[in-house]
Structure formats: structure tokens, C-alpha cells
Design a protein around this motif. Structure first.
Motif, short mmCIF file in Angstrom:
data_model
loop_
_atom_site.label_atom_id
_atom_site.label_comp_id
_atom_site.label_asym_id
_atom_site.label_seq_id
_atom_site.Cartn_x
_atom_site.Cartn_y
_atom_site.Cartn_z
N GLU A 114 0.92 -1.13 -0.03
CA GLU A 114 -0.04 0.14 -0.09
C GLU A 114 0.71 1.24 0.06
OE1 GLU A 114 -2.87 2.58 -0.34
OE2 GLU A 114 -2.96 0.66 -0.57
N ARG A 115 2.11 1.33 0.68
CA ARG A 115 2.92 2.64 0.65
C ARG A 115 3.45 2.46 -0.62
NH1 ARG A 115 4.65 4.52 5.35
NH2 ARG A 115 6.74 5.08 4.39
N LEU A 116 3.64 1.53 -1.41
CA LEU A 116 4.36 1.61 -2.64
C LEU A 116 3.25 2.29 -3.68
CD1 LEU A 116 6.43 1.15 -4.88
CD2 LEU A 116 5.72 -1.33 -5.21
N THR A 117 1.90 1.70 -3.52
CA THR A 117 0.73 2.26 -4.27
C THR A 117 0.77 3.81 -4.28
OG1 THR A 117 -0.45 0.31 -4.27
CG2 THR A 117 -1.64 2.08 -4.78
N GLN A 118 0.80 4.22 -2.80
CA GLN A 118 0.91 5.61 -2.57
C GLN A 118 1.96 6.38 -3.45
OE1 GLN A 118 -1.85 7.17 -1.35
NE2 GLN A 118 -2.92 4.95 -1.27
N GLN A 119 3.23 6.00 -3.21
CA GLN A 119 4.14 6.45 -4.15
C GLN A 119 3.93 6.62 -5.61
OE1 GLN A 119 6.80 8.18 -2.60
NE2 GLN A 119 6.40 7.58 -0.67
N GLU A 120 3.33 5.46 -6.22
CA GLU A 120 3.05 5.27 -7.55
C GLU A 120 2.05 6.62 -7.87
OE1 GLU A 120 4.14 0.69 -8.29
OE2 GLU A 120 2.33 1.44 -8.23
N LEU A 121 1.07 6.58 -6.79
CA LEU A 121 0.02 7.59 -7.27
C LEU A 121 0.67 8.99 -7.05
CD1 LEU A 121 -2.95 6.13 -5.33
CD2 LEU A 121 -2.79 6.50 -7.69
N LYS A 122 1.57 9.06 -6.41
CA LYS A 122 2.32 10.56 -6.23
C LYS A 122 3.24 10.85 -7.45
CE LYS A 122 5.74 13.03 -2.91
NZ LYS A 122 6.50 12.97 -1.97
N ALA A 123 3.67 9.77 -7.95
CA ALA A 123 4.54 9.69 -9.11
C ALA A 123 4.05 10.25 -10.39
CB ALA A 123 5.78 8.43 -9.27
N VAL A 124 2.69 9.78 -10.30
CA VAL A 124 1.70 10.28 -11.54
C VAL A 124 1.78 11.52 -12.06
CG1 VAL A 124 -0.66 10.67 -12.35
CG2 VAL A 124 0.25 8.25 -11.35
N ALA A 125 2.08 12.53 -11.15
CA ALA A 125 1.97 13.97 -11.23
C ALA A 125 3.22 14.52 -12.13
CB ALA A 125 1.83 14.69 -10.03
N THR A 126 4.33 13.76 -11.92
CA THR A 126 5.56 14.08 -12.57
C THR A 126 6.03 13.05 -13.83
OG1 THR A 126 6.65 13.06 -10.77
CG2 THR A 126 6.22 15.61 -10.77
N ALA A 127 5.09 11.90 -13.89
CA ALA A 127 5.41 11.19 -15.07
C ALA A 127 5.65 11.72 -16.44
CB ALA A 127 4.45 10.06 -15.21
N TRP A 128 6.67 11.08 -16.99
CA TRP A 128 6.87 11.72 -18.65
C TRP A 128 5.91 10.88 -19.65
CZ3 TRP A 128 12.72 12.96 -18.73
CH2 TRP A 128 13.01 14.03 -18.04
N PRO A 129 5.18 11.28 -20.27
CA PRO A 129 4.69 10.33 -21.29
C PRO A 129 5.51 9.94 -22.62
CG PRO A 129 3.95 12.62 -22.04
CD PRO A 129 4.86 12.67 -20.45
N THR A 130 5.77 8.50 -22.60
CA THR A 130 6.44 8.10 -23.87
C THR A 130 6.16 8.74 -25.00
OG1 THR A 130 6.75 5.92 -22.52
CG2 THR A 130 7.10 5.94 -25.04
N PRO A 131 7.25 9.16 -25.99
CA PRO A 131 6.97 9.76 -27.13
C PRO A 131 6.03 9.17 -27.90
CG PRO A 131 9.24 10.13 -26.49
CD PRO A 131 8.63 9.16 -25.55
N TYR A 132 5.13 9.66 -28.61
CA TYR A 132 4.09 8.81 -29.59
C TYR A 132 3.29 7.75 -28.91
CZ TYR A 132 7.55 10.66 -32.54
OH TYR A 132 8.63 11.46 -33.36
N ALA A 133 3.15 7.66 -27.51
CA ALA A 133 2.40 6.84 -26.83
C ALA A 133 0.95 7.41 -27.00
CB ALA A 133 2.73 6.39 -25.51
N ASP A 134 0.69 8.54 -26.59
CA ASP A 134 -0.67 9.25 -26.61
C ASP A 134 -1.51 8.93 -27.81
OD1 ASP A 134 0.29 9.65 -23.94
OD2 ASP A 134 -0.69 11.87 -24.05
N PRO A 135 -1.16 9.57 -29.06
CA PRO A 135 -1.69 9.36 -30.39
C PRO A 135 -1.57 8.09 -30.55
CG PRO A 135 0.45 10.36 -30.67
CD PRO A 135 0.25 10.42 -29.04
N LEU A 136 -0.90 7.00 -30.22
CA LEU A 136 -0.80 5.41 -30.81
C LEU A 136 -2.04 5.02 -30.03
CD1 LEU A 136 0.10 3.09 -31.97
CD2 LEU A 136 1.62 2.68 -29.95
N ILE A 137 -2.21 5.37 -28.82
CA ILE A 137 -3.28 4.57 -28.06
C ILE A 137 -4.56 5.09 -28.53
CG2 ILE A 137 -4.43 4.73 -25.80
CD1 ILE A 137 -1.55 4.75 -24.60
N ARG A 138 -4.80 6.25 -28.80
CA ARG A 138 -6.08 7.08 -29.16
C ARG A 138 -6.44 6.48 -30.77
NH1 ARG A 138 -4.01 12.06 -27.23
NH2 ARG A 138 -5.14 12.53 -25.41
N THR A 139 -5.38 6.31 -31.24
CA THR A 139 -5.62 6.05 -32.93
C THR A 139 -5.92 4.33 -32.79
OG1 THR A 139 -3.94 7.52 -33.77
CG2 THR A 139 -4.53 5.79 -35.26
#
Length: 264
Positions: A114-139
Motif C-alpha cells: 500500500e505504501r508503494l501504491t501511494q508512492q506510485e500515485l504521487k509519481a503520476v503527477a511528474t510522469a513523462w509520457p513516452t513519445p508517440y504513446a498518446d496518439p498511438l493509444i487514441r488511434t
């Protein structure tokens, strides 16, 4: 701009582009025939999360999270649970696995998870999108191909990140992450099989995109085709050594193939 070939597996002319999506667009790599075949055969796509979709710990470093886990154990007099090597382990997943191996299904493991889950949720705010992942997913989703997340991270963190990017609907409700039984983390194919069952998918009709040997092993055990995303030389080396047949160093040629599939 620096361009580096990543070898001659699946991608042929695919290259690693040290640039951003907003930079001047380079000439498009030419997808190989084997990549075309993988995309053409994929009726369902399973994405690992941390790697192919984003760098979860880009701003909230994984090494810091692992060190915090170790400190938390030390404060409770549990330093002896870890070997000398594990005490300096930079991967928080590995620290959690080590404790779970010695105290499976215990309250200690549940609290550490659970502590790791909370750290992962905290990390979401500063995560970097993988290049081209967003349009790949949508398309890909726009072509009618069902998508799922199959990850060793918390499904809450994956959903939270994708909601922030406006991508959650491309996967919902198919988010399959870490469970209380840590023996079921990849390379166990548990999360892949959950996704396949929920999607009503035959394994032979599915493709998984992952970036680690554990992703590869899980895909093999589930009977799912695998495409390795190798964003750097270390990742490439690990995947090659594990026996990955199909690798790309950028999602750009994959995006172009899916766009062509949508047009046709």
C-alpha cells in the motif's frame, strides 16, 4: 538531434530519436514487414504501463522510493529481512518482492504494498509520457481494437495517469495491475490472462507491448505475441538477452502503421 540505430531485429530503419514530439518532425522510419504483420494480426492490444505508456518515476525517482521502503523497514527493526544487495536495490518492486518472498500474504507485505501504491500515485503527477504513446493509444482504439493495461504497478496509478492524459476511456474498464498476491506479478501471466478473459480474446489474437524480460516471459506463458519497446541500450540488451524477437526503439513507426490501418 541525435539518431541511433537500434539493430536489425524488427525495426530495420527504426531509430532512437533523442528529441521531443514537439521538435521538427524527422523523416519517418520505414516499418519492417514483421512489424506490419504484428500490427495486422493484433485484434487486441495489451500495454505494459511504466515504459511503453510513460516513465512513471521520471520526476519522483524510483531509487528514492526504494530507499524510503528500506528506511520504513529499518524503523521497525526489520532491516534483517533484506540482503546487503537488496538494501541498496534501486527498484521498489524488487524490495517489495523480496519481503513478500519471506513473508507471503502477511500484514507487513500488505502495508508495504500500500505504501508503494501511494508512492506510485504521487509519481503520476511528474510522469513523462513516452513519445508517440498518446496518439498511438487514441488511434489504435479508434480502429476498433480493444486495449488493456497489464502492469506490475498499481492499477490505480495507471488509471490515474491515463485519466490525466484524457486516455482512460481508451482502456476502461480494462486496467489489470498488482494484486495482494505478489506471486502473481509478471513474469506470471496472471494480469494478461485476466485481460484476455475480460476482453473475450484468444491469446493468438492479442499483442503485448512491454519493455522488460518479465513482460516477455508473461506474454510467452500467456500465448500472446510480444513487441519489445527498448528506449535505450540497457533495455535493448536485456530484451535481446531474454530472447525477444521483435523490438522497436520508438513507437513512431507503430503509430504510422496503425494510422494506415485506420485509413484503410
Amino acid at each position: 538531434m541525435v539518431r541511433r540505430p537500434l539493430g536489425n531485429h524488427l525495426h530495420g530503419a527504426d531509430t532512437l530519436l533523442v528529441t521531443s514530439e514537439t521538435a521538427q518532425t524527422p523523416p519517418l522510419p520505414t516499418p519492417s514487414e514483421s512489424l506490419r504483420a504484428l500490427v495486422a494480426a493484433a485484434r487486441f492490444v495489451l500495454f505494459d504501463f511504466d515504459g511503453p505508456v510513460c516513465r512513471l518515476f521520471a520526476g519522483h525517482r524510483a531509487e528514492q522510493v526504494a530507499a524510503e521502503q528500506v528506511r520504513w523497514l529499518e524503523e521497525r527493526g526489520l532491516r534483517g529481512l533484506l540482503t546487503a544487495e537488496e538494501l541498496t536495490e534501486p527498484d521498489p518492486q524488487s524490495v517489495l518482492r523480496a519481503v513478500a518472498a519471506r513473508h507471503p500474504k502477511s500484514d507487513l507485505v500488505a502495508e508495504l504494498e500500500e505504501r508503494l501504491t501511494q508512492q506510485e500515485l504521487k509519481a503520476v503527477a511528474t510522469a513523462w509520457p513516452t513519445p508517440y504513446a498518446d496518439p498511438l493509444i487514441r488511434t489504435w482504439r479508434a480502429t476498433g481494437v480493444p486495449l488493456a493495461i497489464t502492469t506490475n504497478n498499481s492499477a490505480k496509478a495507471a488509471r490515474g495517469y491515463l485519466e490525466g492524459r484524457g486516455l482512460a476511456e481508451c482502456f476502461s474498464p480494462h486496467f489489470y495491475g498488482r494484486t495482494e498476491d505478489l506471486r502473481l506479478l509478471k513474469p506470471d501471466p496472471h494480469c494478461l490472462r485476466r485481460a484476455l478473459n475480460a476482453l473475450g480474446a484468444e491469446p493468438s489474437a492479442a499483442l503485448m507491448i512491454g519493455d522488460t524480460p518479465t513482460d516477455l516471459r508473461a506474454a510467452e506463458r500467456a500465448g500472446v505475441s510480444f513487441l519489445g519497446y527498448a528506449r535505450n541500450e540497457d533495455s535493448e540488451g536485456r530484451l535481446r538477452e531474454a530472447g525477444a524477437e521483435h523490438l522497436v526503439s520508438t513507437l513512431q513507426p507503430l503509430l504510422e502503421l496503425v494510422r494506415g490501418r485506420r485509413s484503410s
